[in-house]
Design a protein around this motif. Structure first.
Motif, short mmCIF file in Angstrom:
data_model
loop_
_atom_site.label_atom_id
_atom_site.label_comp_id
_atom_site.label_asym_id
_atom_site.label_seq_id
_atom_site.Cartn_x
_atom_site.Cartn_y
_atom_site.Cartn_z
N ILE A 72 0.85 -1.18 0.00
CA ILE A 72 0.00 0.00 0.00
C ILE A 72 0.89 1.24 0.00
O ILE A 72 1.82 1.34 0.81
CB ILE A 72 -0.93 0.02 1.23
N GLY A 73 0.64 2.14 -0.91
CA GLY A 73 1.34 3.42 -0.91
C GLY A 73 0.56 4.43 -0.08
O GLY A 73 -0.66 4.54 -0.22
N VAL A 74 1.25 5.14 0.78
CA VAL A 74 0.61 6.13 1.65
C VAL A 74 1.12 7.52 1.27
O VAL A 74 2.33 7.74 1.15
CB VAL A 74 0.91 5.86 3.13
N MET A 75 0.20 8.44 1.04
CA MET A 75 0.55 9.84 0.83
C MET A 75 -0.15 10.67 1.88
O MET A 75 -1.36 10.53 2.09
CB MET A 75 0.12 10.32 -0.55
N ALA A 76 0.58 11.54 2.57
CA ALA A 76 0.00 12.34 3.64
C ALA A 76 0.45 13.78 3.52
O ALA A 76 1.62 14.06 3.22
CB ALA A 76 0.39 11.78 5.01
N ILE A 77 -0.48 14.69 3.76
CA ILE A 77 -0.14 16.09 3.97
C ILE A 77 0.23 16.24 5.43
O ILE A 77 -0.53 15.87 6.32
CB ILE A 77 -1.33 17.00 3.61
N VAL A 78 1.42 16.77 5.67
CA VAL A 78 1.95 16.83 7.03
C VAL A 78 2.40 18.25 7.34
O VAL A 78 3.10 18.88 6.53
CB VAL A 78 3.15 15.86 7.20
N HIS A 79 2.00 18.78 8.50
CA HIS A 79 2.42 20.11 8.90
C HIS A 79 3.70 20.11 9.72
O HIS A 79 4.48 21.06 9.64
CB HIS A 79 1.31 20.80 9.69
N ASP A 80 3.91 19.06 10.49
CA ASP A 80 5.10 18.99 11.33
C ASP A 80 6.27 18.48 10.50
O ASP A 80 6.34 17.30 10.14
CB ASP A 80 4.84 18.06 12.52
N LEU A 81 7.20 19.38 10.19
CA LEU A 81 8.32 19.01 9.32
C LEU A 81 9.20 17.94 9.94
O LEU A 81 9.71 17.07 9.23
CB LEU A 81 9.16 20.25 8.98
N ASN A 82 9.40 18.00 11.24
CA ASN A 82 10.25 17.00 11.89
C ASN A 82 9.65 15.61 11.82
O ASN A 82 10.35 14.62 11.63
CB ASN A 82 10.51 17.41 13.34
N GLN A 83 8.33 15.51 11.93
CA GLN A 83 7.69 14.21 11.78
C GLN A 83 7.71 13.76 10.32
O GLN A 83 7.87 12.58 10.03
CB GLN A 83 6.26 14.27 12.31
N ALA A 84 7.57 14.71 9.41
CA ALA A 84 7.59 14.35 7.99
C ALA A 84 8.91 13.68 7.62
O ALA A 84 8.93 12.64 6.96
CB ALA A 84 7.37 15.60 7.13
N VAL A 85 10.02 14.26 8.04
CA VAL A 85 11.32 13.69 7.65
C VAL A 85 11.60 12.41 8.43
O VAL A 85 12.33 11.53 7.96
CB VAL A 85 12.45 14.72 7.85
N GLN A 86 11.02 12.27 9.62
CA GLN A 86 11.25 11.06 10.42
C GLN A 86 10.55 9.85 9.81
O GLN A 86 11.10 8.74 9.82
CB GLN A 86 10.76 11.27 11.84
N TYR A 87 9.34 10.04 9.27
CA TYR A 87 8.54 8.90 8.83
C TYR A 87 8.48 8.71 7.32
O TYR A 87 8.24 7.60 6.85
CB TYR A 87 7.11 9.05 9.37
N ALA A 88 8.66 9.76 6.55
CA ALA A 88 8.44 9.66 5.10
C ALA A 88 9.66 9.08 4.38
O ALA A 88 10.81 9.31 4.78
CB ALA A 88 8.09 11.02 4.52
N ASP A 89 9.38 8.35 3.30
CA ASP A 89 10.44 7.93 2.40
C ASP A 89 10.77 9.04 1.41
O ASP A 89 11.93 9.26 1.07
CB ASP A 89 10.01 6.68 1.63
#
Length: 268
Positions: free
Chosen positions: A190-207
């Protein structure tokens, strides 16, 4: 693969998106970040086929999204908006079961899927409670379970989940819970795409990260490579300091003190 090809979207004579291209890979987590008004939610609506682009096209697994019937589209992609309202006195299990609507599966199969996703999201223990009695974090986990139930069946083709700010208004523990769940479901092709406001969480979890500003992609690529001081400052028009966690190596930012609130494009 879920693809946006040169998407332009206009409304009331104003362009919200300008030739945006994007790819969501199966089995990976893609995050979109950007300031308020950048066009992130509009892009998600175009990707979800809720809005038709003025120019460009969206394809899922090599097939134009407009060629899917509503039933076919529901089986290949699921969408979790910023806010979901439930007007009726549904139980948690009934809300999750809404994700199975339109599936050509037996009642037993539907129950098994609902139990699997409720177990994963930690909602099985209160399956008989009325949805309206839940906390904000519990409701968000139930809604995520509903979305997962929609695309949980193992298939020969990849499926996708689109999340619009899935952790807004949640405390930090609930935010981490949601993002860890999003990462975990990628293992099911499953491919997941999310709009994220917290930049630190975005870089921690996103590929993969996409930076969006004024309807344009300002940077994109592997999260650890494009999460730079220059990209962040030029996209958000604010000063930041960038550091690296000494244990994990993950980059993170802290807003820089700038009483004059000036912006200068500096950094690497």
């Amino acid at each position: 693969m879920y693809e946006a090809h040169q998407i332009t979207f206009r409304t009331l004579g104003r362009a919200i998106l300008h030739g945006v291209s994007l790819q969501v890979m199966p089995g990976a987590f893609t995050a979109i970040v950007g300031p308020n008004g950048a066009g992130k939610s509009t892009l998600l609506k175009v990707l979800a086929n809720e809005q038709r682009p003025s120019e460009g096209a969206v394809s899922i697994n090599g097939q134009d999204i407009s060629s899917y019937t509503p039933r076919e589209l529901a089986q290949v992609r699921a969408v979790l908006p910023q806010a979901t309202t439930v007007q009726f006195a549904f139980t948690v299990e009934q809300v999750v079961a809404l994700g199975r609507h339109g599936r050509r599966s037996s009642p037993a199969e539907d129950r098994a899927v609902c139990e699997a996703v409720m177990t994963l999201t930690g909602t099985l223990a209160f399956r008989e409670r009325q949805y309206q009695t839940l906390s904000g974090g519990e409701k968000q986990r139930v809604q995520l379970a509903r979305v997962l139930a929609q695309v949980w069946d193992e298939t020969v083709y990849p499926r996708y989940i689109l999340l619009d700010e899935p952790t807004s208004s949640l405390d930090i523990a609930q935010q981490q819970y949601i993002f860890n769940l999003a990462r975990a479901v990628c293992a099911r092709n499953i491919g997941v795409m999310a709009i994220v406001h917290d930049l630190n969480q975005a870089v921690q979890y996103a590929d993969t990260l996409y930076f969006l500003r004024d309807g344009l992609v300002t940077a994109h690529g592997p999260a650890g490579q494009v999460f730079t001081q220059r990209n962040i400052e030029e996209t958000f028009r604010c000063r930041v300091n960038l550091y690296r966690d000494p244990v994990t190596g993950h980059p993170y930012i802290i807003p820089a003190s700038d009483p004059a609130n000036r912006f200068v494009a500096v950094g690497k």
